[in-house]
Design a protein around this motif. Sequence first.
Motif, PDB file in Angstrom:
ATOM      1  N   THR A  21      20.651   9.417 157.206  1.00 43.55           N
ATOM      2  CA  THR A  21      20.206  10.850 157.629  1.00 43.55           C
ATOM      3  C   THR A  21      21.285  11.874 157.988  1.00 43.55           C
ATOM      4  O   THR A  21      21.177  12.875 157.879  1.00 43.55           O
ATOM      5  CB  THR A  21      19.193  10.718 158.604  1.00 43.55           C
ATOM      6  N   LEU A  22      22.410  11.293 158.451  1.00 40.96           N
ATOM      7  CA  LEU A  22      23.466  12.037 158.789  1.00 40.96           C
ATOM      8  C   LEU A  22      24.018  12.641 157.396  1.00 40.96           C
ATOM      9  O   LEU A  22      24.507  13.972 157.654  1.00 40.96           O
ATOM     10  CB  LEU A  22      24.630  11.207 159.541  1.00 40.96           C
ATOM     11  N   ILE A  23      24.064  12.014 156.295  1.00 39.65           N
ATOM     12  CA  ILE A  23      24.614  12.588 155.209  1.00 39.65           C
ATOM     13  C   ILE A  23      23.601  13.848 154.828  1.00 39.65           C
ATOM     14  O   ILE A  23      23.816  14.988 154.512  1.00 39.65           O
ATOM     15  CB  ILE A  23      24.593  11.763 154.128  1.00 39.65           C
ATOM     16  N   TRP A  24      22.213  13.590 154.994  1.00 45.01           N
ATOM     17  CA  TRP A  24      21.377  14.443 154.799  1.00 45.01           C
ATOM     18  C   TRP A  24      21.337  15.743 155.423  1.00 45.01           C
ATOM     19  O   TRP A  24      21.052  16.784 155.042  1.00 45.01           O
ATOM     20  CB  TRP A  24      19.913  13.989 154.875  1.00 45.01           C
ATOM     21  N   SER A  25      21.572  15.788 156.928  1.00 45.75           N
ATOM     22  CA  SER A  25      21.763  16.955 157.795  1.00 45.75           C
ATOM     23  C   SER A  25      22.896  17.603 157.170  1.00 45.75           C
ATOM     24  O   SER A  25      22.987  18.687 157.161  1.00 45.75           O
ATOM     25  CB  SER A  25      22.494  16.350 159.135  1.00 45.75           C
ATOM     26  N   CYS A  26      24.249  17.026 156.689  1.00 47.48           N
ATOM     27  CA  CYS A  26      25.144  17.819 156.160  1.00 47.48           C
ATOM     28  C   CYS A  26      24.913  18.507 154.790  1.00 47.48           C
ATOM     29  O   CYS A  26      25.022  19.716 154.791  1.00 47.48           O
ATOM     30  CB  CYS A  26      26.561  16.918 155.872  1.00 47.48           C
ATOM     31  N   LEU A  27      24.266  17.748 154.052  1.00 49.15           N
ATOM     32  CA  LEU A  27      23.733  18.341 152.502  1.00 49.15           C
ATOM     33  C   LEU A  27      22.576  19.302 152.811  1.00 49.15           C
ATOM     34  O   LEU A  27      22.802  20.417 151.980  1.00 49.15           O
ATOM     35  CB  LEU A  27      23.214  17.308 151.920  1.00 49.15           C
ATOM     36  N   GLN A  28      21.851  19.210 153.804  1.00 40.89           N
ATOM     37  CA  GLN A  28      20.858  20.522 154.171  1.00 40.89           C
ATOM     38  C   GLN A  28      21.381  21.628 154.989  1.00 40.89           C
ATOM     39  O   GLN A  28      20.647  22.397 155.368  1.00 40.89           O
ATOM     40  CB  GLN A  28      19.595  19.735 154.880  1.00 40.89           C
ATOM     41  N   LYS A  29      22.636  21.323 155.360  1.00 41.18           N
ATOM     42  CA  LYS A  29      23.227  22.358 156.179  1.00 41.18           C
ATOM     43  C   LYS A  29      22.720  22.820 157.619  1.00 41.18           C
ATOM     44  O   LYS A  29      22.578  23.821 158.024  1.00 41.18           O
ATOM     45  CB  LYS A  29      23.261  23.709 155.427  1.00 41.18           C
ATOM     46  N   ILE A  30      22.066  21.589 158.039  1.00 41.49           N
ATOM     47  CA  ILE A  30      21.261  21.743 159.452  1.00 41.49           C
ATOM     48  C   ILE A  30      22.233  21.452 160.611  1.00 41.49           C
ATOM     49  O   ILE A  30      22.679  22.173 161.703  1.00 41.49           O
ATOM     50  CB  ILE A  30      20.335  20.832 159.629  1.00 41.49           C
ATOM     51  N   MET A  31      23.463  20.208 160.141  1.00 42.17           N
ATOM     52  CA  MET A  31      24.406  19.969 161.210  1.00 42.17           C
ATOM     53  C   MET A  31      25.417  19.317 160.442  1.00 42.17           C
ATOM     54  O   MET A  31      25.005  18.768 159.273  1.00 42.17           O
ATOM     55  CB  MET A  31      23.800  18.846 162.462  1.00 42.17           C
ATOM     56  N   GLY A  32      26.679  19.512 160.886  1.00 37.07           N
ATOM     57  CA  GLY A  32      27.688  18.455 160.114  1.00 37.07           C
ATOM     58  C   GLY A  32      28.355  19.783 158.992  1.00 37.07           C
ATOM     59  O   GLY A  32      27.606  20.772 158.654  1.00 37.07           O
ATOM     60  N   LYS A  33      29.141  18.956 158.391  1.00 36.75           N
ATOM     61  CA  LYS A  33      29.902  19.953 157.272  1.00 36.75           C
ATOM     62  C   LYS A  33      30.289  18.856 156.305  1.00 36.75           C
ATOM     63  O   LYS A  33      30.434  17.588 156.476  1.00 36.75           O
ATOM     64  CB  LYS A  33      31.175  20.376 157.873  1.00 36.75           C
ATOM     65  N   ILE A  34      30.412  19.284 154.948  1.00 35.92           N
ATOM     66  CA  ILE A  34      31.134  18.514 153.763  1.00 35.92           C
ATOM     67  C   ILE A  34      32.278  19.040 153.278  1.00 35.92           C
ATOM     68  O   ILE A  34      32.341  20.362 153.116  1.00 35.92           O
ATOM     69  CB  ILE A  34      30.143  18.236 152.704  1.00 35.92           C
ATOM     70  N   TYR A  35      33.395  18.332 153.136  1.00 37.74           N
ATOM     71  CA  TYR A  35      34.733  18.452 152.383  1.00 37.74           C
ATOM     72  C   TYR A  35      34.817  17.757 151.279  1.00 37.74           C
ATOM     73  O   TYR A  35      34.282  16.707 151.103  1.00 37.74           O
ATOM     74  CB  TYR A  35      35.679  18.247 153.408  1.00 37.74           C
ATOM     75  N   GLY A  36      35.474  18.333 150.298  1.00 32.64           N
ATOM     76  CA  GLY A  36      36.029  17.886 149.022  1.00 32.64           C
ATOM     77  C   GLY A  36      37.137  18.215 148.463  1.00 32.64           C
ATOM     78  O   GLY A  36      37.959  18.967 148.930  1.00 32.64           O
ATOM     79  N   ASP A  37      37.549  17.935 147.239  1.00 30.32           N
ATOM     80  CA  ASP A  37      38.813  18.107 146.688  1.00 30.32           C
ATOM     81  C   ASP A  37      38.715  19.250 145.600  1.00 30.32           C
ATOM     82  O   ASP A  37      39.696  19.685 145.175  1.00 30.32           O
ATOM     83  CB  ASP A  37      39.195  16.849 145.742  1.00 30.32           C
ATOM     84  N   ASP A  38      37.647  19.855 145.653  1.00 35.44           N
ATOM     85  CA  ASP A  38      37.420  20.911 144.717  1.00 35.44           C
ATOM     86  C   ASP A  38      36.217  21.681 145.216  1.00 35.44           C
ATOM     87  O   ASP A  38      35.189  21.166 145.743  1.00 35.44           O
ATOM     88  CB  ASP A  38      37.148  20.888 143.326  1.00 35.44           C
ATOM     89  N   PRO A  39      36.192  23.001 145.558  1.00 41.13           N
ATOM     90  CA  PRO A  39      35.020  23.995 146.125  1.00 41.13           C
ATOM     91  C   PRO A  39      33.785  24.053 145.260  1.00 41.13           C
ATOM     92  O   PRO A  39      32.849  24.239 145.888  1.00 41.13           O
ATOM     93  CB  PRO A  39      35.559  25.241 146.457  1.00 41.13           C
ATOM     94  N   ASN A  40      33.988  23.831 143.927  1.00 39.87           N
ATOM     95  CA  ASN A  40      32.763  23.869 143.039  1.00 39.87           C
ATOM     96  C   ASN A  40      32.440  22.848 142.352  1.00 39.87           C
ATOM     97  O   ASN A  40      31.238  22.777 141.909  1.00 39.87           O
ATOM     98  CB  ASN A  40      33.284  25.051 141.945  1.00 39.87           C
ATOM     99  N   HIS A  41      33.536  22.116 141.865  1.00 37.33           N
ATOM    100  CA  HIS A  41      33.236  20.861 141.306  1.00 37.33           C
ATOM    101  C   HIS A  41      33.876  19.467 141.843  1.00 37.33           C
ATOM    102  O   HIS A  41      34.706  18.970 141.270  1.00 37.33           O
ATOM    103  CB  HIS A  41      33.657  20.849 139.719  1.00 37.33           C
TER     104      HIS A  41
END
Length: 260
Positions: A21-41
């Motif tokens: 669920t912590l991942i879901w919170s981030c994906l749903q932009k309710i709580m937390g953040k997601i970072y990656g190696d490319d902003p689009n892909h």
Amino acid sequence: MIYEIQDTDRCLHLFENWDETLIWSCLQKIMGKIYGDDPNHPAAAMAVLGDFTFFAGNPNAELVSYKPDFCSGDFMIMVPQNGRWENMITQIHGDRARVTSRYAIKKEPGVFDKEKLERAAASLPEGYELSMIDERLYQMCREKAWSADLVSQFPDYETYTRLGIGAVICKNNVIVSGASSYSRYRGGIEIEIDTKEEYRRGGLAYACGAKLILECLKRNLYPSWDAQNLGSVALAEKLGYHYSHAYTAVEIWGWQSASG
């Protein structure tokens, strides 16, 4: 270079089938953040919420080394999607890393025995009082290190009122145990339970947990549970949950950024 992912739908495939669920919170932009190696892909991503990060996709050393600006603490629980991520985390963080096990609990709506939970919530010894967390109790939780995580992911009471829910037990107007939302996602919460050390093993966490589950069910929220240890698994099972499986996590002590 590491980017904050604004369109989190672009990361859905990386975290696919991860029942957390912590991942879901981030994906749903309710709580937390997601970072990656490319902003689009992105080919690699990490979901960050509170003391947890979850790594998915192709292992990426720069991502494992990255400490977001909003993470001010020096402790983090890093959860690798697979052994390749685990090896990279331990290699990069070295002596600061400690591999451990956590325990997933099944998510089963409709599994709870409400009458049993009501009896549990009413099972307090004389001199103890069970209350839902209001503004005064929210502030009291924040004042003590042992109880801070009951509300720590909600920066103010207004946010807690909107996204959080919890119950505490007091003795002589002092909080001694609590069960609350560590985080919120669409359709439910992730439960945090804490009891002051000298009051443990007295049934207080059981009563608090029962009360919180009942209140969640009234609001059509699912009370998700993830166990840090086997004692937490036993408490979850006593409340009606069922054990799913153990998984690997890496605790990082003295967490620093790549330049730290």
